[in-house]
Structure formats: C-alpha cells, structure tokens
Design a protein around this motif. Sequence first.
Motif, PDB file in Angstrom:
ATOM      1  N   VAL A  81       0.732  -0.897  -0.135  1.00  0.00           N
ATOM      2  CA  VAL A  81      -0.071  -0.229  -0.253  1.00  0.00           C
ATOM      3  C   VAL A  81       0.742   1.221  -0.286  1.00  0.00           C
ATOM      4  N   GLY A  82       1.433   1.201   0.600  1.00  0.00           N
ATOM      5  CA  GLY A  82       2.364   2.601   0.994  1.00  0.00           C
ATOM      6  C   GLY A  82       3.926   3.136  -0.203  1.00  0.00           C
ATOM      7  N   GLY A  83       3.884   1.639  -0.641  1.00  0.00           N
ATOM      8  CA  GLY A  83       4.997   1.289  -1.838  1.00  0.00           C
ATOM      9  C   GLY A  83       4.349   2.445  -3.240  1.00  0.00           C
ATOM     10  N   VAL A  84       2.999   2.846  -2.858  1.00  0.00           N
ATOM     11  CA  VAL A  84       2.455   3.153  -4.201  1.00  0.00           C
ATOM     12  C   VAL A  84       2.637   4.532  -3.740  1.00  0.00           C
ATOM     13  N   HIS A  85       2.445   4.701  -2.783  1.00  0.00           N
ATOM     14  CA  HIS A  85       1.743   6.777  -2.480  1.00  0.00           C
ATOM     15  C   HIS A  85       3.011   7.141  -3.082  1.00  0.00           C
ATOM     16  N   PRO A  86       4.715   6.801  -3.444  1.00  0.00           N
ATOM     17  CA  PRO A  86       5.313   8.040  -3.885  1.00  0.00           C
ATOM     18  C   PRO A  86       5.416   7.801  -4.993  1.00  0.00           C
ATOM     19  N   ASP A 106      13.588   9.007   3.166  1.00  0.00           N
ATOM     20  CA  ASP A 106      13.249   7.812   3.167  1.00  0.00           C
ATOM     21  C   ASP A 106      11.450   8.424   4.563  1.00  0.00           C
ATOM     22  N   THR A 107      11.285   8.939   4.056  1.00  0.00           N
ATOM     23  CA  THR A 107       9.586  10.062   4.687  1.00  0.00           C
ATOM     24  C   THR A 107       8.434   8.671   3.962  1.00  0.00           C
ATOM     25  N   TRP A 108       7.949   8.441   4.617  1.00  0.00           N
ATOM     26  CA  TRP A 108       6.735   7.328   4.288  1.00  0.00           C
ATOM     27  C   TRP A 108       5.318   8.105   4.432  1.00  0.00           C
ATOM     28  N   ILE A 109       4.229   8.028   3.998  1.00  0.00           N
ATOM     29  CA  ILE A 109       3.232   8.687   2.935  1.00  0.00           C
ATOM     30  C   ILE A 109       1.778   7.580   3.317  1.00  0.00           C
ATOM     31  N   ALA A 110       0.876   7.886   3.719  1.00  0.00           N
ATOM     32  CA  ALA A 110      -0.396   7.135   4.435  1.00  0.00           C
ATOM     33  C   ALA A 110      -1.420   7.360   3.044  1.00  0.00           C
ATOM     34  N   GLY A 130     -13.564  14.845   7.555  1.00  0.00           N
ATOM     35  CA  GLY A 130     -13.630  14.153   7.391  1.00  0.00           C
ATOM     36  C   GLY A 130     -13.041  12.667   8.336  1.00  0.00           C
ATOM     37  N   ARG A 131     -13.388  11.307   7.898  1.00  0.00           N
ATOM     38  CA  ARG A 131     -13.000  10.572   8.941  1.00  0.00           C
ATOM     39  C   ARG A 131     -13.467   9.009   7.764  1.00  0.00           C
ATOM     40  N   TRP A 132     -11.498   8.617   7.870  1.00  0.00           N
ATOM     41  CA  TRP A 132     -11.452   7.336   7.208  1.00  0.00           C
ATOM     42  C   TRP A 132     -11.433   6.555   7.817  1.00  0.00           C
ATOM     43  N   ASN A 133     -11.396   5.405   7.211  1.00  0.00           N
ATOM     44  CA  ASN A 133     -11.187   3.831   7.291  1.00  0.00           C
ATOM     45  C   ASN A 133      -9.359   2.992   7.178  1.00  0.00           C
ATOM     46  N   PHE A 134      -8.894   2.403   7.772  1.00  0.00           N
ATOM     47  CA  PHE A 134      -7.792   1.618   6.821  1.00  0.00           C
ATOM     48  C   PHE A 134      -6.790   2.251   6.507  1.00  0.00           C
ATOM     49  N   SER A 135      -5.894   3.006   7.529  1.00  0.00           N
ATOM     50  CA  SER A 135      -4.746   4.350   7.060  1.00  0.00           C
ATOM     51  C   SER A 135      -3.326   2.720   7.238  1.00  0.00           C
ATOM     52  N   SER A 136      -3.096   2.166   5.990  1.00  0.00           N
ATOM     53  CA  SER A 136      -1.667   1.018   6.507  1.00  0.00           C
ATOM     54  C   SER A 136      -0.900   1.333   6.673  1.00  0.00           C
ATOM     55  N   GLY A 137       0.350   1.315   7.876  1.00  0.00           N
ATOM     56  CA  GLY A 137       1.056   1.786   8.722  1.00  0.00           C
ATOM     57  C   GLY A 137       0.685   2.981   8.742  1.00  0.00           C
ATOM     58  N   ASP A 139       1.213   4.600  11.468  1.00  0.00           N
ATOM     59  CA  ASP A 139       2.012   5.101  12.523  1.00  0.00           C
ATOM     60  C   ASP A 139       3.586   5.487  12.210  1.00  0.00           C
ATOM     61  N   HIS A 140       3.779   4.758  11.146  1.00  0.00           N
ATOM     62  CA  HIS A 140       5.070   4.767  11.035  1.00  0.00           C
ATOM     63  C   HIS A 140       4.914   6.369   9.308  1.00  0.00           C
ATOM     64  N   CYS A 141       4.140   7.272   9.339  1.00  0.00           N
ATOM     65  CA  CYS A 141       4.138   8.420   8.412  1.00  0.00           C
ATOM     66  C   CYS A 141       3.728   9.808   8.777  1.00  0.00           C
ATOM     67  N   ASP A 142       5.090  10.435   8.123  1.00  0.00           N
ATOM     68  CA  ASP A 142       4.383  11.584   8.323  1.00  0.00           C
ATOM     69  C   ASP A 142       3.716  12.216   7.339  1.00  0.00           C
ATOM     70  N   TRP A 143       3.078  12.172   6.245  1.00  0.00           N
ATOM     71  CA  TRP A 143       2.194  12.658   5.777  1.00  0.00           C
ATOM     72  C   TRP A 143       1.171  11.385   5.421  1.00  0.00           C
ATOM     73  N   ILE A 144       0.177  11.947   4.436  1.00  0.00           N
ATOM     74  CA  ILE A 144      -0.746  11.263   3.949  1.00  0.00           C
ATOM     75  C   ILE A 144      -1.608  11.818   2.663  1.00  0.00           C
ATOM     76  N   PHE A 145      -2.108  11.153   1.951  1.00  0.00           N
ATOM     77  CA  PHE A 145      -3.220  10.941   1.085  1.00  0.00           C
ATOM     78  C   PHE A 145      -4.426  10.577   1.555  1.00  0.00           C
ATOM     79  N   LEU A 146      -5.320  11.381   1.112  1.00  0.00           N
ATOM     80  CA  LEU A 146      -6.869  10.417   1.467  1.00  0.00           C
ATOM     81  C   LEU A 146      -7.526  11.920   0.092  1.00  0.00           C
ATOM     82  N   GLY A 147      -8.515  10.727  -0.171  1.00  0.00           N
ATOM     83  CA  GLY A 147     -10.056  10.877  -1.018  1.00  0.00           C
ATOM     84  C   GLY A 147     -10.976  11.874  -0.369  1.00  0.00           C
ATOM     85  N   ALA A 148     -11.545  13.073  -1.012  1.00  0.00           N
ATOM     86  CA  ALA A 148     -12.221  13.204  -0.260  1.00  0.00           C
ATOM     87  C   ALA A 148     -13.176  14.138  -2.167  1.00  0.00           C
ATOM     88  N   LEU A 149     -14.501  14.482  -1.721  1.00  0.00           N
ATOM     89  CA  LEU A 149     -15.738  14.418  -2.316  1.00  0.00           C
ATOM     90  C   LEU A 149     -15.094  16.836  -3.077  1.00  0.00           C
TER      91      LEU A 149
END
Length: 394
Positions: A81-86, A106-110, A130-137, A139-149
């Motif tokens: 999952v996380g490896g696709v974010h870069p 080496d910064t990880w993205i959720a 909003g509230r999102w489910n299933f943010s894998s990994g 705890d180890h990430c400093d940034w995040i991608f989120l889907g929104a409308l």
Amino acid sequence: MAHEVVRRIEEVSALLAATAPETEGLGRLSDKSVELIREAGVMRLLQPRDFGGYAAHPADFAEAVMAVARNCGSTGWVCGVGGVHPWEMALMDRRLQAEVWGDDPDTWIASPYAPQGIATPVDGGYVLKGRWNFSSGTDHCDWIFLGALVAGPDGTPQQPLKGLHVVLPRSDYTIVPDSWDVIGLCGTGSKDIVVDGAFVPDYRTIDSAEVAEGEKAAERAGRSDTVYRLPFWAMFPLGITAAVIGIAEGALAAHLDYQRERVTAMGTKIKDDPYVLSAIGEAAAEIGASRTQLLDGISRLYDKADGGQPITFEDRAVVRRNQTRCAWRAVAAVDEIFARSGGNAVRRHNVMQRFWRDAHVGLQHAIHTPGSIYHTAALTSMGIEPEGGLRALI
C-alpha cells in the motif's frame, strides 16, 4: 535479474520472519521491521530519482512486496500500500514533493483514498473534514493521501461528483487509537484518520480522475519515466495483490516445512500420502500461476506505455480482471493446503494459521471485489462500452 532491493529483502528474510510475531502483537510494524524495510529501500522503488528513488519497473516493485509478505504478511501489506504512494507523489506539484522528501527521502506517506471526506473550496485551496478507515502503516508516516469529494454551495458533494486526492502533513490529522482490532493483518495498524477543518492548499491536491488515466497527470507533472504514465487503478491494486500472493507463498513454504516430517495420528507419513501431496502440487501451481499472471498484466501495460501506445479502458479492465482473479486463486490454494495441515495448524505457535488469517483479510480489500470487475471486463471484450458505476476502480 532481480532488482537490488529484492535481493536485499531476500538477504534479510529470516530477520523479517522473526519480526512477524512482535508486529502482530503490537498491532503495527515493529521497529525492527521498519528498519529492515527502510534499509532495503522498498518504499523508494517507485519514488522519482530526483528525490532519492529508483523509478523502478512496477514488476520489480511487486516482486519486492511479495518477498516481504512471504515472511511477514502485515509488513508486506504496508509495503504494498505505502509503496505506491511515492508513485503518485511524483505526479504532484514539485513544491509538495520538496516538502515531503526535501530533508529525508525515506519519509513515508499513508492513505486511504476512499472519498470519505468533504473538501469545501476556499480562497487558495480547500477546507477538509471527514473520517477515513484503513490507514495502513499510518503510525510510521509523516504525510497522508486522503480521498475527498468537492463540496457544492450547500456543503454537500457537488454534482456531478468531483473527486480529489489531497495531501496533509502529520500535524493536520488525528490517528484514532485502538481503531484497528481485527483477526488478520493485525500488524498493519490500519487505523482510522480524522480531519476537522484543515486547510489544504491547491498545490497539495490532484484530480483523482486525472490520476486514474495516468498519461495526463504525468505530462502535467513533467515526468517522462514510463512508470509514471501508468493508470492509478493498475498501480494501486498491484501492491495490494502482490502482498496477498506473497502471503500465499509464505503459507505454502510454511506448509511444506510442517508436512515434511509430519506423521498423522493414524501413523501415516505425509510424504507417503498421495492425496495430500497431490493437493500440495495443485496449490503450488495455482499460487505460481497467480504470481505469473499478476506480473504479466502490469508488464503488458508498461510495455504499451513505453512504446508510446495508448492504454485503453479495455486494457485496464482486463488487467484488473486478472489481478482480482490472481488474489482469489492464491487464497483458494491456501485454503486447500491449510485444510490438509491437521488440527495443530490452528495453534498460535504455528505460522500457518497467521498466513491463513492474513490471506483472507487481504482478500477483503475493495479492489478484490470480483463481480463488477468481471462484468465490466466481459463487456469490453465484447466491444461494448461500460457506463456509469461499471467503470469504477478500473
């Protein structure tokens, strides 16, 4: 020839396997597991070269994810999952890429990408809730991608719907503790995320439809590497299904080790039981076929993009059909060998049961839902253009 990252993972496979019980118990990746993944460079395989990555062939990425998942399903899942974010970050504004990777490549993205939030347009960007489910990994990430409308004037999603992928730093969202209590893939720490009114500047957003197509986003971002011209709904499912197949390979290896010297209560040596051996052979063939078909699908798309040929919706539908089938075939094979492992296979100390649980939970991901994908692929094969919801996730 294996990619150097795959070779590194194989060299530390015993160490990765040893971290699996701790990872499962913690409900997140263990510190040692994270260290091994960082040192191997798995998360940088799809990262652009100008920010410390490899811009690798996606098949190499899938191979690396499978190599990890063979030893620890949860760690393999987070890598998938996380490896696709870069890869997607490479399609974003360079200002954002510099913010994320400028000090530490080496910064990880959720994530998650499901549009479970509302982005209200304001001057210079959006306000996100909003509230999102299933943010894998996560705890180890400093940034995040989120889907929104995107919201309309009344605050509800505008019509027709417009989806965004938005990127936030760790300070702008909350990880909900104790929101990941599951029976498999326990160590992925796929917790809930809450955002309550964070401002997201325009340059930290991207149209989800544009990313789905692939080519347009790469052109706008000035990315010429072939990997960035591939469609999102080929790349994102690739990492997830690679994890499931790797888990199945791990289950098969554990089964073979367990059965090698096993004697049943009736005194029969398993190595002398033609029925069990036949089942093992068939399951191994099914798992091997799943691996081959997954790698073949993404390689075919890559070759088309590399040759300057357009990737059609039919191409995407066929690859999604096969990718979905790969996962189901591999997990069915795990069921066949697990059913022949005897009662001791369900004991907590037997790794077989963990692989079995992880495989089934991995199959629950939305990208493995077969009905509409098979339906759509059949229509495209008949030359019929699918419409509306049948085009979703393809």
